[in-house]
Design an enzyme around this catalytic site. Sequence first.
Site, mmCIF file in Angstrom:
data_model
loop_
_atom_site.group_PDB
_atom_site.id
_atom_site.type_symbol
_atom_site.label_atom_id
_atom_site.label_comp_id
_atom_site.label_asym_id
_atom_site.label_seq_id
_atom_site.Cartn_x
_atom_site.Cartn_y
_atom_site.Cartn_z
ATOM 1 C CG ASP A 3 -15.019 -18.319 15.965
ATOM 2 O OD1 ASP A 3 -14.954 -19.546 15.601
ATOM 3 O OD2 ASP A 3 -14.264 -17.483 15.473
ATOM 4 C CG ASP B 56 -16.484 -18.616 32.942
ATOM 5 O OD1 ASP B 56 -17.739 -18.602 32.598
ATOM 6 O OD2 ASP B 56 -15.838 -18.021 33.841
ATOM 7 C CG ASP C 79 -12.424 -24.580 16.629
ATOM 8 O OD1 ASP C 79 -13.196 -24.058 15.828
ATOM 9 O OD2 ASP C 79 -11.207 -24.201 16.468
ATOM 10 C CE1 TYR D 142 -15.598 -13.053 16.455
ATOM 11 C CE2 TYR D 142 -15.940 -14.100 14.681
ATOM 12 C CZ TYR D 142 -15.362 -13.928 16.036
ATOM 13 O OH TYR D 142 -14.799 -15.227 16.334
ATOM 14 C CE LYS E 163 -16.687 -14.362 32.323
ATOM 15 N NZ LYS E 163 -16.531 -15.263 33.357
#
Length: 365
Positions: free
Chosen positions: A245, A221, A249, A136, A188
Amino acid sequence: MMYRVAVIPGDGIGHEVIPAAIRVLEAAGQRGGFQFEWEYLPWGSEHYFEHGRMMPADALDRLRPFDVIFFGAVGDPRIQDNVTLNGLLLPIRRGFDQYACVRPAVLYPGVRCPLAGRQPGEIDFTVVRENTEGEYAQIGGLLYPDGPHEVAMQAAMFTRHGTERVIRFAFDLARRRNAKRLVTSVTKSNAQGFSMGFWDRVFTEVAREFPDIRTESLLVDAACMDLVRRPQDFDVIVASNLFGDILTDLSAAITGSLGLAPSANLNPTRTFPSMFEPVHGSAPDIVGRGIANPMATMLAGAMMLDFLEQPTAAQAIESAVRHVLASQSALTPDLGGTGTTETVTAAVLDQLNKDQKVYAGKGAK
Ligand SMILES: NC(=O)c1ccc[n+]([C@@H]2O[C@H](COP(=O)([O-])OP(=O)(O)OC[C@H]3O[C@@H](n4cnc5c(N)ncnc54)[C@H](O)[C@@H]3O)[C@@H](O)[C@H]2O)c1
């Protein structure tokens, strides 16, 4: 004791959940012997339509003197999301060096878990999301816009300073929680060897300072899969801005609802104000219907009280929310109920008052 709080309801249901949570915080202050001075700042998409920007140019100067910031949500279907987010929330997080975004995920009694066979209390972990850099960082640009050869580039930025400090924060938190004493790092690094390989290296280095805390590293993942498959195993998860982020959720969904997930954007050095908000956005699909769940914002308020060193009042709010959920006396539709923002707020206030009477009674003995 008086706390000065900058209040930014922002957009959409921010205007519904913030007033509800403030009523609960006021009640907690009365029983705890402290007060708030709330200053409402009308920043957000309406400000953008009127002035061409989401907040004034001197917004950070105006926010700096406050003890804390209490934030609702940002986002309006009439404006591109990157304009609203980059015009309000992200400059505050970055400008005030709120580098640790702390997001607890708890499966409360009375809340239906979408995962089969999970019992209340079984899921209880916290995600620490890096909040000031990473994906970001807003480095990039467009070349030949709108043409057939258009090029879009966006870089992710990981500094040693920024990576080390957020990972160290996560280890400290695992020590303070004193639960499973485990920190899981999510990256990752198989695909993004430079940035995420670097993150892995820093994680291993910082871990050496905390021999009493176990560690685990997962690819994002696999982490998504494991949050569904074995959520009970997690304690503290540390991840980059983007991955944190997304994971939060998911963690909100497995603990019942986005309407229950609080968030703290912390400047742990206390150089600048920290900011407290629900994880959810402005929810344009339910705005104005009076059914937004105010509990995430109430729980964010409890995190704010903890930060302001009022742990008893913070626990009182958390316990009142927990009790209302367990009794299922007032639940909004996101939790399967028919309640409203108002009935849920009234139930939490009622519970706070009842608890206060119990404490007062105990004190009188
Ligand atoms: N921190 C933030 O302010 C933030 C976070 C996420 C999204 N957004 C913005 O919010 C806008 C809407 O985004 P979105 O729909 O993807 O996410 P959202 O979080 O606003 O809503 C997702 C879903 O969850 C429901 N929901 C969210 N909060 C709820 C609550 N308190 N009670 C009951 N139901 C609730 C909504 O009704 C919707 O169905 C966009 O403009 C987006 O950019 C802002």
